[in-house]
Design a protein around this motif. Structure first.
Motif, PDB file in Angstrom:
ATOM      1  N   GLY A   1       0.797  -1.233   0.000  1.00 44.45           N
ATOM      2  CA  GLY A   1       0.000   0.000   0.000  1.00 44.45           C
ATOM      3  C   GLY A   1       0.827   1.279   0.000  1.00 44.45           C
ATOM      4  O   GLY A   1       0.281   2.366   0.171  1.00 44.45           O
ATOM      5  N   VAL A   2       2.145   1.157  -0.200  1.00 46.48           N
ATOM      6  CA  VAL A   2       2.981   2.369  -0.274  1.00 46.48           C
ATOM      7  C   VAL A   2       2.708   3.038  -1.613  1.00 46.48           C
ATOM      8  O   VAL A   2       2.713   2.386  -2.651  1.00 46.48           O
ATOM      9  CB  VAL A   2       4.483   2.005  -0.169  1.00 46.48           C
ATOM     10  CG1 VAL A   2       5.340   3.250  -0.378  1.00 46.48           C
ATOM     11  CG2 VAL A   2       4.782   1.357   1.164  1.00 46.48           C
ATOM     12  N   ARG A   3       2.481   4.343  -1.556  1.00 46.25           N
ATOM     13  CA  ARG A   3       2.169   5.041  -2.804  1.00 46.25           C
ATOM     14  C   ARG A   3       3.208   6.092  -3.177  1.00 46.25           C
ATOM     15  O   ARG A   3       3.172   6.649  -4.258  1.00 46.25           O
ATOM     16  CB  ARG A   3       0.777   5.694  -2.711  1.00 46.25           C
ATOM     17  CG  ARG A   3      -0.363   4.682  -2.663  1.00 46.25           C
ATOM     18  CD  ARG A   3      -0.565   3.997  -4.035  1.00 46.25           C
ATOM     19  NE  ARG A   3      -1.469   2.870  -3.953  1.00 46.25           N
ATOM     20  CZ  ARG A   3      -1.078   1.600  -3.866  1.00 46.25           C
ATOM     21  NH1 ARG A   3       0.198   1.286  -3.849  1.00 46.25           N
ATOM     22  NH2 ARG A   3      -1.956   0.616  -3.794  1.00 46.25           N
ATOM     23  N   HIS A   4       4.132   6.395  -2.265  1.00 50.37           N
ATOM     24  CA  HIS A   4       5.142   7.417  -2.572  1.00 50.37           C
ATOM     25  C   HIS A   4       6.519   6.972  -2.127  1.00 50.37           C
ATOM     26  O   HIS A   4       6.694   6.559  -0.975  1.00 50.37           O
ATOM     27  CB  HIS A   4       4.787   8.755  -1.892  1.00 50.37           C
ATOM     28  CG  HIS A   4       5.690   9.888  -2.264  1.00 50.37           C
ATOM     29  ND1 HIS A   4       5.957  10.943  -1.438  1.00 50.37           N
ATOM     30  CD2 HIS A   4       6.406  10.138  -3.395  1.00 50.37           C
ATOM     31  CE1 HIS A   4       6.787  11.794  -2.040  1.00 50.37           C
ATOM     32  NE2 HIS A   4       7.076  11.322  -3.227  1.00 50.37           N
ATOM     33  N   ALA A   5       7.467   7.055  -3.046  1.00 47.21           N
ATOM     34  CA  ALA A   5       8.852   6.741  -2.711  1.00 47.21           C
ATOM     35  C   ALA A   5       9.742   7.895  -3.135  1.00 47.21           C
ATOM     36  O   ALA A   5       9.483   8.551  -4.145  1.00 47.21           O
ATOM     37  CB  ALA A   5       9.295   5.468  -3.426  1.00 47.21           C
ATOM     38  N   VAL A   6      10.771   8.138  -2.342  1.00 50.20           N
ATOM     39  CA  VAL A   6      11.832   9.061  -2.752  1.00 50.20           C
ATOM     40  C   VAL A   6      13.064   8.191  -2.968  1.00 50.20           C
ATOM     41  O   VAL A   6      13.521   7.498  -2.053  1.00 50.20           O
ATOM     42  CB  VAL A   6      12.086  10.148  -1.689  1.00 50.20           C
ATOM     43  CG1 VAL A   6      13.297  10.994  -2.078  1.00 50.20           C
ATOM     44  CG2 VAL A   6      10.852  11.030  -1.534  1.00 50.20           C
ATOM     45  N   LEU A   7      13.551   8.201  -4.198  1.00 53.21           N
ATOM     46  CA  LEU A   7      14.652   7.317  -4.586  1.00 53.21           C
ATOM     47  C   LEU A   7      15.952   8.106  -4.680  1.00 53.21           C
ATOM     48  O   LEU A   7      15.982   9.181  -5.294  1.00 53.21           O
ATOM     49  CB  LEU A   7      14.335   6.680  -5.951  1.00 53.21           C
ATOM     50  CG  LEU A   7      15.466   5.855  -6.581  1.00 53.21           C
ATOM     51  CD1 LEU A   7      15.666   4.540  -5.828  1.00 53.21           C
ATOM     52  CD2 LEU A   7      15.157   5.583  -8.060  1.00 53.21           C
ATOM     53  N   LEU A   8      17.017   7.580  -4.101  1.00 51.28           N
ATOM     54  CA  LEU A   8      18.342   8.168  -4.284  1.00 51.28           C
ATOM     55  C   LEU A   8      18.895   7.643  -5.606  1.00 51.28           C
ATOM     56  O   LEU A   8      19.501   6.583  -5.671  1.00 51.28           O
ATOM     57  CB  LEU A   8      19.267   7.800  -3.114  1.00 51.28           C
ATOM     58  CG  LEU A   8      20.693   8.344  -3.200  1.00 51.28           C
ATOM     59  CD1 LEU A   8      20.715   9.857  -3.387  1.00 51.28           C
ATOM     60  CD2 LEU A   8      21.484   7.949  -1.962  1.00 51.28           C
ATOM     61  N   SER A   9      18.604   8.404  -6.673  1.00 51.32           N
ATOM     62  CA  SER A   9      19.071   8.012  -8.006  1.00 51.32           C
ATOM     63  C   SER A   9      20.379   8.748  -8.296  1.00 51.32           C
ATOM     64  O   SER A   9      21.169   8.990  -7.374  1.00 51.32           O
ATOM     65  CB  SER A   9      17.980   8.327  -9.030  1.00 51.32           C
ATOM     66  OG  SER A   9      18.352   7.881 -10.314  1.00 51.32           O
ATOM     67  N   SER A  10      20.612   9.115  -9.520  1.00 46.69           N
ATOM     68  CA  SER A  10      21.911   9.706  -9.875  1.00 46.69           C
ATOM     69  C   SER A  10      21.792  10.594 -11.107  1.00 46.69           C
ATOM     70  O   SER A  10      21.021  10.310 -12.036  1.00 46.69           O
ATOM     71  CB  SER A  10      22.894   8.564 -10.140  1.00 46.69           C
ATOM     72  OG  SER A  10      23.984   9.005 -10.884  1.00 46.69           O
ATOM     73  N   GLU A  11      22.611  11.633 -11.116  1.00 49.98           N
ATOM     74  CA  GLU A  11      22.715  12.542 -12.261  1.00 49.98           C
ATOM     75  C   GLU A  11      23.106  11.800 -13.543  1.00 49.98           C
ATOM     76  O   GLU A  11      22.836  12.259 -14.651  1.00 49.98           O
ATOM     77  CB  GLU A  11      23.778  13.593 -11.911  1.00 49.98           C
ATOM     78  CG  GLU A  11      24.058  14.640 -12.933  1.00 49.98           C
ATOM     79  CD  GLU A  11      25.263  15.478 -12.526  1.00 49.98           C
ATOM     80  OE1 GLU A  11      25.077  16.658 -12.230  1.00 49.98           O
ATOM     81  OE2 GLU A  11      26.396  14.943 -12.492  1.00 49.98           O
ATOM     82  N   SER A  12      23.742  10.637 -13.358  1.00 49.11           N
ATOM     83  CA  SER A  12      24.189   9.877 -14.533  1.00 49.11           C
ATOM     84  C   SER A  12      23.023   9.543 -15.463  1.00 49.11           C
ATOM     85  O   SER A  12      23.203   9.397 -16.668  1.00 49.11           O
ATOM     86  CB  SER A  12      24.889   8.586 -14.097  1.00 49.11           C
ATOM     87  OG  SER A  12      24.004   7.788 -13.335  1.00 49.11           O
ATOM     88  N   VAL A  13      21.806   9.458 -14.892  1.00 52.14           N
ATOM     89  CA  VAL A  13      20.624   9.172 -15.727  1.00 52.14           C
ATOM     90  C   VAL A  13      20.411  10.320 -16.721  1.00 52.14           C
ATOM     91  O   VAL A  13      19.940  10.103 -17.850  1.00 52.14           O
ATOM     92  CB  VAL A  13      19.368   8.977 -14.833  1.00 52.14           C
ATOM     93  CG1 VAL A  13      18.120   8.757 -15.660  1.00 52.14           C
ATOM     94  CG2 VAL A  13      19.576   7.821 -13.867  1.00 52.14           C
ATOM     95  N   LEU A  14      20.800  11.531 -16.309  1.00 51.45           N
ATOM     96  CA  LEU A  14      20.683  12.697 -17.198  1.00 51.45           C
ATOM     97  C   LEU A  14      21.850  12.778 -18.178  1.00 51.45           C
ATOM     98  O   LEU A  14      21.662  13.091 -19.356  1.00 51.45           O
ATOM     99  CB  LEU A  14      20.704  13.990 -16.365  1.00 51.45           C
ATOM    100  CG  LEU A  14      19.499  14.318 -15.522  1.00 51.45           C
ATOM    101  CD1 LEU A  14      19.838  15.468 -14.584  1.00 51.45           C
ATOM    102  CD2 LEU A  14      18.338  14.693 -16.413  1.00 51.45           C
ATOM    103  N   THR A  15      23.052  12.524 -17.654  1.00 54.16           N
ATOM    104  CA  THR A  15      24.232  12.724 -18.499  1.00 54.16           C
ATOM    105  C   THR A  15      24.403  11.586 -19.511  1.00 54.16           C
ATOM    106  O   THR A  15      25.106  11.736 -20.491  1.00 54.16           O
ATOM    107  CB  THR A  15      25.520  12.857 -17.645  1.00 54.16           C
ATOM    108  OG1 THR A  15      25.633  11.717 -16.800  1.00 54.16           O
ATOM    109  CG2 THR A  15      25.487  14.109 -16.792  1.00 54.16           C
ATOM    110  N   GLU A  16      23.758  10.445 -19.218  1.00 51.48           N
ATOM    111  CA  GLU A  16      23.855   9.308 -20.145  1.00 51.48           C
ATOM    112  C   GLU A  16      22.447   8.829 -20.489  1.00 51.48           C
ATOM    113  O   GLU A  16      21.986   7.810 -19.961  1.00 51.48           O
ATOM    114  CB  GLU A  16      24.620   8.168 -19.458  1.00 51.48           C
ATOM    115  CG  GLU A  16      25.827   7.690 -20.204  1.00 51.48           C
ATOM    116  CD  GLU A  16      26.411   6.444 -19.591  1.00 51.48           C
ATOM    117  OE1 GLU A  16      26.115   5.339 -20.064  1.00 51.48           O
ATOM    118  OE2 GLU A  16      27.159   6.591 -18.609  1.00 51.48           O
TER     119      GLU A  16
END
Ligand code: NAP
Length: 274
Positions: free
Chosen positions: A84-99
Motif C-alpha cells: 500500500g505504499v504510494r510514494h517513494a523518494v529514490l536516491l538516483s543519480s545525475e548519470s541518468v541525465l548525463t547518459e
C-alpha cells in the motif's frame, strides 16, 4: 505517517532519518543489521533489498519510503505496492541525465532501472538525481595523507553536493504531497577535482600536490577492484567533463529554504569535523 528509511546509517540515509525525526515523523530505520543503527527514537528493522523474505516486517504499515538503489529493485517495488505504499523518494543519480542512452551494467543503467522499477510498480516516485557527493573526497584519503593526489582528469568538474543537503531535499519531498518527478540536485558551485584538492589542502593547512596520471594507467588500476562497466561509466564521465564547468541547479535552496552547503563548508563541518 510512518516513513521507512532504507540505508538508514548511510551518509544520505542518516540525514533523512534525522530530518524526519526532527519533523516529528514516525521513522522506521532499516539496515541489513539493525543492531548497528543508532538508538535515536526511530524504530529499527532488518531489511536487505536483495532478500525478499525481509520485506514484509519492514513494509508493514508504512506510508512512504526513502529508497537506495539495489541490484534489482523490482521485487522490492512490487512489495511496496502490495503493502500500500504510494510514494517513494529514490536516491538516483545525475548519470541518468548525463547518459540518456545508458551502457548496460553501468552506473546510469543501474539508476535508470531503479527509477523504472518503482514507476513500473505504480508508485509515485521522486527520483533525486544528485551529481558527485562531497563525501567522495574519502577516495583520496591515502593521497591526502601522503601529500599528493593522483588524478587521471584533474580538470574534470563536478558540483560536489553535501549529503546532508540531499537528505534535506528528500525529507521535504517525503513530507509534501506525492509528486512523480525527477530532481537534479547539485552543490552550489562547479569545482574541478584539482580545485577540490586545493580546498582540502587549504583546510588542512598543508600542501597537497595534484599529479596528473595517464588515464589508461589509472583505468587499469581501478579495473582490478571495480566492475568494468562501472569503470567505463566513471572514465566516460570524467573525460566528458574535463575542463567543462558542471551545471548548477537551485533545487536545494528551492526545496529546503536554505542555500546548498558549499564544499568548503562540508570540509569544515564533516570532513575535519571542526
Ligand atoms: N557518490 C556519489 O557521487 C553519488 C552520486 C550520485 C548518486 N549516488 C548514489 O548514492 C549512493 C551512495 O549513498 P551514500 O553515500 O549515502 O551511501 P553509503 O553511506 O555508502 O550507505 C549506503 C547504504 O545503503 C545500504 N545498503 C546497501 N546495500 C543494501 C541492501 N542490499 N539492502 C539494504 N540496504 C543496503 C547500506 O545499509 P547497511 O549497510 O546498513 O545495510 C547503507 O546504509 C550510491 O550507491 C548511488 O546510488 C552517489
Amino acid at each position: 505517517m510512518t516513513v521507512l528509511v532504507t540505508g538508514a546509517r548511510g551518509a544520505v540515509g542518516s540525514a533523512v532519518r534525522s530530518g524526519l525525526l526532527a519533523a516529528g515523523v514516525d521513522v522506521r530505520a532499516a539496515g541489513r543489521d539493525p543492531s548497528v543503527l543508532p538508538d535515536d527514537g526511530s524504530a529499527r528493522v532488518a531489511l536487505d533489498l536483495d532478500d525478499p523474505s525481509s520485506y514484509g516486517p519492514a513494509l508493514d504499515g508504512v506510508d512512504r519510503v526513502f529508497v537506495y538503489v539495489a541490484e534489482d529493485l523490482r521485487p522490492f517495488a512490487r512489495a511496496m505496492a502490495d503493502a500500500g505504499v504510494r510514494h517513494a523518494v529514490l536516491l538516483s543519480s545525475e548519470s541518468v541525465l548525463t547518459e540518456p542512452e545508458p551502457e548496460p551494467g553501468g552506473i546510469a543503467a543501474h539508476h535508470a532501472d531503479a527509477e523504472t522499477a518503482l514507476r513500473g510498480a505504480g508508485i509515485t516516485t521522486t527520483a533525486l538525481r544528485p551529481g558527485a557527493f562531497a563525501g567522495n573526497t574519502g577516495q583520496w584519503s591515502r593521497g591526502i595523507a601522503a601529500g599528493f593526489v593522483e588524478l587521471p582528469f584533474p580538470r574534470s568538474a563536478t558540483t560536489p553536493i553535501d549529503e546532508r543537503d540531499i537528505g534535506d531535499v528528500a525529507v521535504a519531498a517525503l513530507l509534501a504531497d506525492p509528486v512523480d518527478e525527477s530532481v537534479h540536485v547539485t552543490g552550489p558551485e562547479s569545482l574541478t577535482m584539482a580545485e577540490q584538492v586545493a580546498q582540502v589542502a587549504e583546510r588542512l593547512g598543508r600542501p597537497i600536490e595534484v599529479r596528473a596520471v595517464d588515464p589508461d594507467v589509472a583505468r587499469e588500476q581501478m579495473a582490478r577492484f571495480v566492475p568494468s562497466a562501472v569503470v567505463d561509466s566513471l572514465f566516460r564521465y570524467w573525460r566528458d567533463t574535463d575542463g567543462v564547468p558542471a551545471p548548477v541547479t537551485d533545487e536545494v535552496a528551492r526545496r529546503t529554504g536554505h542555500p546548498a552547503r558549499t564544499y568548503r563548508q562540508w570540509l569544515t563541518e564533516v570532513f575535519t569535523g571542526a
